[in-house]
Design an enzyme around this catalytic site. Sequence first.
Site, PDB file in Angstrom:
ATOM      1  N   ASP A  37       0.743  -1.237  -0.137  1.00  0.00           N
ATOM      2  CA  ASP A  37       0.200   0.002   0.077  1.00  0.00           C
ATOM      3  C   ASP A  37       0.931   1.494   0.185  1.00  0.00           C
ATOM      4  O   ASP A  37       1.987   1.271   0.432  1.00  0.00           O
ATOM      5  CB  ASP A  37      -0.885  -0.211   1.219  1.00  0.00           C
ATOM      6  N   LYS A  59      -1.386   1.398  -7.890  1.00  0.00           N
ATOM      7  CA  LYS A  59      -1.209   1.293  -9.270  1.00  0.00           C
ATOM      8  C   LYS A  59      -1.756  -0.094  -9.994  1.00  0.00           C
ATOM      9  O   LYS A  59      -1.527  -0.077 -11.139  1.00  0.00           O
ATOM     10  CB  LYS A  59       0.131   1.397  -9.709  1.00  0.00           C
ATOM     11  N   GLY A  93      -0.090  -0.053   9.200  1.00  0.00           N
ATOM     12  CA  GLY A  93      -0.635  -0.206  10.583  1.00  0.00           C
ATOM     13  C   GLY A  93      -1.250  -1.545  10.767  1.00  0.00           C
ATOM     14  O   GLY A  93      -0.268  -2.577  10.387  1.00  0.00           O
ATOM     15  N   MET A 175      -7.948   9.315   9.380  1.00  0.00           N
ATOM     16  CA  MET A 175      -8.359   9.817   8.041  1.00  0.00           C
ATOM     17  C   MET A 175      -9.426  11.438   8.381  1.00  0.00           C
ATOM     18  O   MET A 175     -10.368  11.374   8.140  1.00  0.00           O
ATOM     19  CB  MET A 175      -9.290   8.960   7.307  1.00  0.00           C
TER      20      MET A 175
HETATM   21  N1  SAH Z   1      -4.537   0.286   8.820  1.00  0.00           N
HETATM   22  C1  SAH Z   1      -4.037   1.370   9.301  1.00  0.00           C
HETATM   23  C2  SAH Z   1      -5.048   2.795   8.753  1.00  0.00           C
HETATM   24  C3  SAH Z   1      -5.469   2.831   7.679  1.00  0.00           C
HETATM   25  S1  SAH Z   1      -6.428   4.266   7.221  1.00  0.00           S
HETATM   26  C4  SAH Z   1      -3.581   1.526  10.629  1.00  0.00           C
HETATM   27  O1  SAH Z   1      -3.968   0.348  11.424  1.00  0.00           O
HETATM   28  O2  SAH Z   1      -2.779   2.312  11.079  1.00  0.00           O
HETATM   29  C5  SAH Z   1      -5.317   5.399   6.836  1.00  0.00           C
HETATM   30  C6  SAH Z   1      -5.105   6.538   8.097  1.00  0.00           C
HETATM   31  O3  SAH Z   1      -4.341   6.045   9.183  1.00  0.00           O
HETATM   32  C7  SAH Z   1      -4.547   7.810   7.783  1.00  0.00           C
HETATM   33  O4  SAH Z   1      -5.508   8.752   7.140  1.00  0.00           O
HETATM   34  C8  SAH Z   1      -4.383   8.338   9.226  1.00  0.00           C
HETATM   35  O5  SAH Z   1      -5.378   8.677   9.794  1.00  0.00           O
HETATM   36  C9  SAH Z   1      -3.697   7.188   9.708  1.00  0.00           C
HETATM   37  N2  SAH Z   1      -2.459   6.981   9.796  1.00  0.00           N
HETATM   38  C10 SAH Z   1      -1.653   5.778   9.236  1.00  0.00           C
HETATM   39  N3  SAH Z   1      -0.310   6.195   9.234  1.00  0.00           N
HETATM   40  C11 SAH Z   1      -0.081   7.246  10.112  1.00  0.00           C
HETATM   41  C12 SAH Z   1       1.070   7.856  10.604  1.00  0.00           C
HETATM   42  N4  SAH Z   1       2.163   7.237  10.534  1.00  0.00           N
HETATM   43  N5  SAH Z   1       1.064   8.850  11.531  1.00  0.00           N
HETATM   44  C13 SAH Z   1      -0.439   9.244  11.805  1.00  0.00           C
HETATM   45  N6  SAH Z   1      -1.573   8.733  11.246  1.00  0.00           N
HETATM   46  C14 SAH Z   1      -1.495   7.761  10.536  1.00  0.00           C
END
Ligand code: SAH
Length: 258
Positions: A37, A59, A93, A175
Amino acid sequence: MSDIGLVSLVGAGPGDPELMTLKGLRRLREADAVVYDRLVCRELLEECRPGAELYDAGKAPGTGRHGAGQEATNRLLVTLARQGKSVVRLKGGDPYVFGRGGEEALALVRAGVRFEVVPGVSSALAAPAAVGIPVTHRGIARSVTIATGHDSRDGDGGHDWEALARSGGTLVFLMPVEHLESIAARLLEHGRSPAEPAALVRWATTPEQEVVFAPLSGIAEAAARASLRPPATLVVGPTVALAEVIAHGPVVLAGVPG
Ligand code: SAH
């Protein structure tokens, strides 16, 4: 290769490559194909073995920026597995926290492809931690709620705002950046205090980490003033004030709660 390969839905962690799990890293190093991703740290891709096929899910043919390509990604995972490859689907994440991992898992089940999930450290917990905010704290916050901030622009965004506001615990919005004003307005409308401490953490756990602290009533303006862009995580609740004492990381803007 006649056998169908295993697909591993792997959480890459919030940003710092060292925050990936050992199991996830092992899967990544052994994979024949990796579908990654946008938010995944590029350094991790260097862990792939030479000759591994790398696919940028953003992509994949027919993909749009906002998940219009989910179908294409699902198909790609199934195709690679049917070619007998061991596949890593590397997601930022944790795969099941707003990562559409559930949709991919369902698609794999439907296609009869074996898969596993390797959980990751979600930014929902790592972003607050990275700036000194414990999401729970004895006597201060007895719950933490992780919500999407993405679709709160019109109407109620699907949330029970009254319940969110009333919980009294820590609220974490992923988000949220485009909707800070409406999120704050809804929480205030349903009884959260304008002085409630809030923080917006961008690129948590990476060298680009930034954080803006402000009272809930001023968080949208503070973020705008700091030109804070996605990806960022919004944290609202009394434990945010603890960051003042515990704080790590560069504080971009004042207005620190207290
Ligand atoms: N699955 C991911 C979240 C995906 S949604 C997880 O568990 O972290 C994507 C959102 O995650 C972003 O818009 C933001 O709100 C958050 N996010 C992802 N990486 C981040 C980071 N390094 N710092 C702060 N927010 C983050």
